[in-house]
Design an enzyme around this catalytic site. Structure first.
Site, PDB file in Angstrom:
ATOM      1  N   THR A  90     -34.216  20.604 -15.528  1.00  0.00           N
ATOM      2  CA  THR A  90     -34.341  19.177 -15.806  1.00  0.00           C
ATOM      3  C   THR A  90     -32.991  18.474 -15.697  1.00  0.00           C
ATOM      4  O   THR A  90     -32.863  17.451 -15.022  1.00  0.00           O
ATOM      5  CB  THR A  90     -34.945  18.959 -17.219  1.00  0.00           C
ATOM      6  OG1 THR A  90     -36.308  19.360 -17.180  1.00  0.00           O
ATOM      7  CG2 THR A  90     -34.861  17.500 -17.639  1.00  0.00           C
TER       8      THR A  90
ATOM      9  N   ASN B 108     -44.895  22.948  -8.140  1.00  0.00           N
ATOM     10  CA  ASN B 108     -45.111  23.797  -9.310  1.00  0.00           C
ATOM     11  C   ASN B 108     -46.576  23.954  -9.694  1.00  0.00           C
ATOM     12  O   ASN B 108     -46.955  24.930 -10.316  1.00  0.00           O
ATOM     13  CB  ASN B 108     -44.319  23.245 -10.491  1.00  0.00           C
ATOM     14  CG  ASN B 108     -44.596  21.779 -10.737  1.00  0.00           C
ATOM     15  OD1 ASN B 108     -44.704  20.993  -9.795  1.00  0.00           O
ATOM     16  ND2 ASN B 108     -44.730  21.395 -11.986  1.00  0.00           N
TER      17      ASN B 108
ATOM     18  N   GLN C 100     -39.154  26.331  -8.290  1.00  0.00           N
ATOM     19  CA  GLN C 100     -40.296  27.234  -8.096  1.00  0.00           C
ATOM     20  C   GLN C 100     -40.125  28.157  -6.891  1.00  0.00           C
ATOM     21  O   GLN C 100     -40.849  29.138  -6.754  1.00  0.00           O
ATOM     22  CB  GLN C 100     -41.595  26.430  -7.945  1.00  0.00           C
ATOM     23  CG  GLN C 100     -42.006  25.672  -9.196  1.00  0.00           C
ATOM     24  CD  GLN C 100     -42.383  26.590 -10.355  1.00  0.00           C
ATOM     25  OE1 GLN C 100     -42.663  27.786 -10.188  1.00  0.00           O
ATOM     26  NE2 GLN C 100     -42.374  26.041 -11.559  1.00  0.00           N
TER      27      GLN C 100
ATOM     28  N   SER D  55     -33.276  27.270 -11.636  1.00  0.00           N
ATOM     29  CA  SER D  55     -33.317  27.471 -13.079  1.00  0.00           C
ATOM     30  C   SER D  55     -33.411  28.964 -13.382  1.00  0.00           C
ATOM     31  O   SER D  55     -34.061  29.713 -12.647  1.00  0.00           O
ATOM     32  CB  SER D  55     -34.536  26.740 -13.647  1.00  0.00           C
ATOM     33  OG  SER D  55     -34.714  27.094 -14.993  1.00  0.00           O
TER      34      SER D  55
ATOM     35  N   HIS E 178     -34.702  30.658 -16.105  1.00  0.00           N
ATOM     36  CA  HIS E 178     -35.826  31.314 -16.787  1.00  0.00           C
ATOM     37  C   HIS E 178     -37.052  31.498 -15.902  1.00  0.00           C
ATOM     38  O   HIS E 178     -38.038  32.088 -16.318  1.00  0.00           O
ATOM     39  CB  HIS E 178     -36.175  30.585 -18.089  1.00  0.00           C
ATOM     40  CG  HIS E 178     -36.895  29.294 -17.917  1.00  0.00           C
ATOM     41  ND1 HIS E 178     -38.223  29.149 -18.225  1.00  0.00           N
ATOM     42  CD2 HIS E 178     -36.483  28.100 -17.484  1.00  0.00           C
ATOM     43  CE1 HIS E 178     -38.597  27.897 -17.981  1.00  0.00           C
ATOM     44  NE2 HIS E 178     -37.549  27.248 -17.538  1.00  0.00           N
TER      45      HIS E 178
ATOM     46  N   THR F  27     -18.370  22.649 -23.064  1.00  0.00           N
ATOM     47  CA  THR F  27     -18.070  24.086 -23.053  1.00  0.00           C
ATOM     48  C   THR F  27     -19.268  24.853 -22.504  1.00  0.00           C
ATOM     49  O   THR F  27     -20.405  24.632 -22.922  1.00  0.00           O
ATOM     50  CB  THR F  27     -17.737  24.563 -24.479  1.00  0.00           C
ATOM     51  OG1 THR F  27     -16.610  23.814 -24.939  1.00  0.00           O
ATOM     52  CG2 THR F  27     -17.410  26.048 -24.503  1.00  0.00           C
TER      53      THR F  27
ATOM     54  N   CYS G 222     -56.008  17.836 -20.769  1.00  0.00           N
ATOM     55  CA  CYS G 222     -57.411  17.502 -20.991  1.00  0.00           C
ATOM     56  C   CYS G 222     -57.629  15.994 -20.976  1.00  0.00           C
ATOM     57  O   CYS G 222     -56.687  15.224 -20.867  1.00  0.00           O
ATOM     58  CB  CYS G 222     -57.876  18.079 -22.312  1.00  0.00           C
ATOM     59  SG  CYS G 222     -57.112  17.283 -23.718  1.00  0.00           S
TER      60      CYS G 222
END
Lengths: 375, 390
Positions: free
Chosen positions: A71, A150, A180, A200, A202, A238, A321
Site C-alpha cells: 500500500t 488480485n 500479485q 510486497s 508477505h 529508521t 456481501c
C-alpha cells in the site's frame, strides 16, 4: 485436514524468513544509520536484503526503496510521480481494476485537479491496448497498471505500455503494481519497461509490514513523508530491520515454479468444479493459474466461505456481501449481481498441494449439496 | 484539595417510601461504574448523594466521563471541600475554579447556608466571594441572570464549592425497573432499543440468533462488541446466542416464501420468551419501528406479537430512522452496527414479503411442521455468557 487457499491475501512465512528475523531481533538489532560497529552490522544486513530484492527484479540495489508494504509503495509511486511531474502535464492514466491503494490515490489526484483517465476492462478484467493508445498523450505523466489482478488473476499486458508511451512521446512514468505477480512470474523491470514497480514481502512467504518500490535510477519522486536521510530520502524513517531481514531471506528462498506445473496442479480442481452445473468461472482461461475465481449463483459467498472455514478450508469471497460494498473489480468486469455476490477466490502458492485442492473441491461440492440457496 | 462528587438524582426523589431502595440501587450502580477510577464512600442526604473518594488523587476527568453514563442522575458536579471560614472559602474558590473563571466572561456566586451556626448569611458569602474573584481575575463581570459560570458555595457540616453542573444521563437507575430480555440482531436499531429501556431502569439480558454458516463468527463477535458498548450504560448484559440454523432451514424448506420472515420472527419471539422466562425476565425488548420494513407493519407486528405471552417493549416504534441513528451515534454503537456481516434476519429474505399478513394463514403454515422439538433444541443449545463494559 487444512487447505490454506487464500495465498493472494497472505502466505505462510517461510522458515528462512523466520530465522532471519530472529537473528535481526537477537543479534543484529542496531540502527543501520549509526556509525559504530552495531550500526554497520545492521547496515550490512540492510544491504544484503536490498541486493536480494534487486536481484529478484533484475535491477540495481540502489533502485530499491523499502516501504511498509504494498500500500505504501503504491501510494508513494502514484503521488510521488504525479507531484514530481505536474509541470510536464496533467494527465494520469490508470486501469479500472487496480488495488484500492492505487485507485484511491488516483481519486485523490483527481481532487487535486489532475486529469484522471480510467482504462476500461473486458469481462475478465483485462485492459485493451487500443484504449491505452487513445488516452495516453503528450500530456500524460503517469500510467499505472497492475501486472496481475488480485481478484481474477488476469495478466495485464503491461509490457506493451512502454512502447505506447514512447510512440506517443509522453513524458509518462510507468508504474506497475506487481504485488500479485511477484514470486509467480519472472519479473525483470527492464523487460517490463517499468519506471516504478511495487512488491510486497508477505505474498512471498515473508513477513507483513514490509514491501519495496523499485524506482528506476534517475526517476525523481516527491516523497509522501519527510524526515531523515534513509532510503535516499524518498522514504525516511529508521528501517524496520526485523521485517526487512525476513523479506530478504524470503526473496532468497523464492523459487518460481514453471506456470505449467501450477496449471497441471489446478487442472483437476477446475475440472471437478466444471462438473458441477452450479459453478460459473470468472477468471479467464489465460489468467495466472494461481488465482481461480468462480461463482455459485444463488448462494451467498459468505455462507460458502463460513461452511468451508468450518472444515479447515480457507478461501476468500470475491466480493463483499450485499451489505458491504461490491467489488469494484468484478463490477468493472461487468458481472451480474448474483454472480458477484456468490464469487469465491481460491488462490495458491508454490506450497499448495494436489491434496489441498482435492479437499477444497470436495468441500465445495458438499456446500452445494447442503446449503440452501439464498436467491 | 479534597474533592467529592455531588449527585443530583432525578425522578427518584418522587418515589416516596421506595426512595431509599432506588437510592441504594443507584449507589450500587455508581460504585460499579466508578470501579476503574477507584473506591468511594457514599453519603445520602435529602436530594443529594455525596460520592467521596478514598484516595484524593483519583482521575476526576475519568470519573466524570463514567458518571455521565449512569442512569438515574439528573446532574452532578465535582466539588472541593474546605474549612468553615471565609478566608479558606475564598482561597479554595480561586484555586479550584480559577481556570474555569478565566475561561468565561460572566459569573455569579450562589451561597447556600444550611448550617445556620455559620457566622455569615448566604448573601454575605456571595458578596465576599464575588468581590474576591473580581479583584483577582480580570476581565470578569457579574451577571446574576445568565452567568456563564455559577460558583456555588454550600455551607453544611463542611463547606463545598463547585462550578457548573454536568448534565447526567437522566432516567432511572438500572435494575430499579426489573429485568427484560433484548432481541439483539447486530443492526442499528436493537442496541438503541436496549439503551432506551436501560435508561428507564431496566437491567438487560440479550438474545442473539446465529445461523452458521449463513452467518459468521464475525457477526457474533460484532453482537458481543455492541453489547459491550451498551453495557457502558446498562451494566453487565447476560448474552444468549441461540443456534438458529436448523429452524431457518426448516422454514426455508417447508413454508411459503412470502411468509419466511414472519414465521422466523414468531419463532424468535417464542425462543426469546422461553429463555426470558428461564432467566426471570419480565418482558421482551425489540428494536422494531413501525413501517420500517415489511415485518414491521402494523399487521406484521400483530402477527409477531400474537405468540408473546409477556409484554414486548418497542421503544423505537414511533421513531424515524434518522432519529434512531442520532442516538446510536451518541451512544457510540453506530460504527459497529454498520460492519457488513450477514445477520440471520438478512438470510433467506423473500423477494416479496407479505406486508398484510393474515395470522390464520401463518398459523396454518406453521401447523404443517412440528416446530416444538426444534425450538427445544435451540433453547438447549443456547450459549450463555456475561458481557461487561470494557
Amino acid at each position: 485436514m487444512e487447505a490454506y487457499l487464500d495465498n493472494s491475501a497472505t502466505t505462510r512465512p517461510c522458515s528462512a524468513a523466520r530465522q532471519a528475523m530472529i537473528v535481526a531481533m537477537d543479534t543484529v538489532w542496531g540502527n543501520p544509520s549509526s556509525l559504530h560497529q552495531k550500526g554497520m552490522d545492521a547496515g550490512e544486513l540492510l544491504r544484503d536484503a536490498r541486493t536480494a530484492v534487486a536481484n529478484a527484479l533484475s535491477c540495481r540495489p540502489k533502485e530499491i526503496v523499502f516501504t511498509s508494504g504494498g500500500t505504501e509503495a503504491n501510494n508513494l509511486a502514484v503521488f510521488g510521480a504525479a507531484h514530481a511531474g505536474r509541470k510536464r502535464g496533467r494527465r494520469v492514466v490508470v486501469s479500472a481494476v487496480e488495488h484500492p491503494s492505487v485507485m484511491k490515490a488516483f481519486e485523490r489526484l483527481r481532487d487535486e485537479g489532475f486529469d484522471v483517465c480510467v482504462l476500461p476492462v473486458d469481462a475478465y478484467g483485462k485492459i485493451s491496448l487500443a484504449d491505452a493508445e487513445t488516452v495516453i498523450d503528450e500530456e500524460t505523466i503517469l500510467v499505472s497498471v497492475m501486472a496481475v489482478n488480485n481478484e481474477l488473476g488476469t495478466i495485464e499486458p503491461v509490457e506493451d505500455l512502454r512502447r505506447i508511451i514512447r510512440s506517443k512521446h509522453a513524458p509518462a512514468l510507468l508504474h506497475i503494481d506487481a504485488v500479485q505477480a511477484f514470486g509467480k512470474l519472472p519479473l525483470s523491470v527492464n523487460r517490463l519497461g517499468a519506471d516504478l514497480l511495487t512488491v510486497s514481502a508477505h505474498k512471498i512467504h515473508g513477513p507483513k509490514g514490509v514491501g519495496a518500490l523499485f524506482v528506476k535510477d534517475g526517476v525523481r519522486l516527491v516523497p509522501t513523508a519527510v524526515g531523515g536521510e534513509q532510503e535516499t530520502r524518498v522514504r525516511p524513517g529508521t528501517e524496520p530491520m526485523i521485517a526487512i531481514a525476513g523479506f530478504g531471506a524470503a526473496v532468497k528462498a523464492m523459487r518460481i515454479p514453471p506456470l505449467e506445473t501450477i496449471r497441471e496442479l489446478t487442472d483437476d480442481f477446475k475440472q471437478r468444479l466444471s462438473a458441477l452445473p452450479e459453478v460459473v468461472f470468472n477468471s479467464g482461461e489465460d489468467a495466472l493459474p494461481y488465482i481461480i475465481n468462480f461463482s455459485l449463483p444463488g448462494w451467498k459467498a459468505e455462507t460458502v466461505l463460513n461452511f468451508l472455514s468450518d472444515r479447515g478450508i480457507y478461501v476468500s469471497v470475491g466480493s463483499a456481501c450485499a451489505k458491504g460494498h461490491r467489488s469494484p473489480v468484478l463490477t468493472a468486469a461487468g458481472l451480474d449481481v448474483r454472480r458477484m455476490d456468490s464469487a469465491i477466490r481460491v488462490s495458491l502458492s508454490d506450497e499448495t498441494t494436489a491434496e489441498e485442492l482435492a479437499y477444497c473441491a470436495d468441500g465445495i461440492a458438499e456446500a452445494i449439496r447442503t446449503l440452501r440457496k439464498i436467491s | 484539595m479534597k474533592k467529592v462528587i455531588l449527585v443530583k438524582n432525578g425522578e427518584i426523589v418522587l418515589k416516596g417510601l421506595n426512595r431509599s431502595t432506588f437510592e441504594d440501587i443507584l449507589i450500587k450502580n455508581i460504585r460499579r461504574r466508578l470501579a476503574p477510577v477507584g473506591t468511594f464512600k457514599f453519603h445520602k442526604s435529602q436530594s443529594t448523594i455525596t460520592v467521596i473518594p478514598d484516595d484524593d488523587d483519583i482521575d476526576f476527568d475519568l470519573a466524570v466521563a463514567c458518571m455521565k453514563r449512569v442512569f438515574g442522575i439528573v446532574g452532578f458536579s465535582v466539588a472541593v471541600v474546605c474549612e468553615k471560614d471565609i478566608e479558606s472559602i475564598k482561597a479554595a474558590t480561586l484555586e479550584f475554579l480559577g481556570d474555569d473563571l478565566r475561561a468565561v466572561r460572566t459569573f455569579k456566586v450562589n451561597g447556600k447556608r444550611s448550617d445556620k451556626r455559620f457566622s455569615m448569611t448566604s448573601p454575605e458569602i456571595c458578596r465576599e466571594v464575588g468581590a474576591h474573584i473580581l479583584s483577582n481575575i480580570q476581565p470578569l463581570t457579574v451577571d446574576v441572570h445568565n452567568p456563564e459560570l455559577t460558583v456555588t458555595v454550600e455551607v453544611r457540616d463542611q463547606v463545598l464549592i463547585h462550578g457548573n453542573q454536568f448534565k447526567g444521563a437522566g432516567g432511572l437507575p438500572v435494575g430499579s425497573s426489573g429485568k427484560a430480555c433484548l432481541l439483539l440482531s447486530g443492526g442499528i436499531d436493537s442496541p438503541v432499543a436496549g439503551w432506551m429501556m436501560a435508561k428507564r431502569g431496566i437491567s438487560l439480558d440479550a438474545v442473539h440468533f446465529a445461523s452458521p454458516p449463513y452467518t459468521s463468527k464475525r457477526a457474533e463477535q460484532k453482537v458481543k462488541d455492541l453489547a459491550q458498548i451498551v453495557a457502558r450504560y446498562s451494566g453487565r448484559i447476560h448474552l444468549m446466542v441461540v443456534p438458529f440454523t436448523k429452524l431457518q432451514e426448516t422454514i426455508k424448506d417447508n413454508c411459503p416464501e412470502d411468509m419466511f420472515t414472519l414465521i422466523m420472527r414468531r419463532m424468535m419471539m417464542k425462543i426469546a420468551q422461553r429463555l426470558a422466562q428461564e432467566r426471570d425476565c419480565k418482558a421482551l425488548i425489540t428494536g422494531e419501528s413501525l413501517g420500517q420494513v415489511a415485518s414491521q407493519t402494523i399487521g406484521a407486528l400483530a402477527c409477531t406479537n400474537a405468540v408473546a405471552e409477556m409484554p414486548v417493549f418497542r421503544p423505537l416504534i414511533g421513531m424515524d430512522k434518522d432519529e434512531i441513528i442520532t442516538i446510536s451515534r451518541k451512544i457510540d454503537t453506530f460504527e459497529t452496527s454498520l460492519l457488513p456481516y450477514e445477520d440471520c434476519c438478512t438470510v433467506f429474505t423473500p423477494k416479496h414479503p407479505k406486508t398484510r399478513p393474515v395470522l390464520s394463514m401463518l398459523e396454518e403454515a406453521e401447523a404443517a411442521i412440528d416446530f416444538e422439538p426444534l425450538i427445544d433444541e435451540a433453547v438447549r443449545g443456547t450459549q450463555h455468557c456475561n458481557i461487561d463494559a470494557e
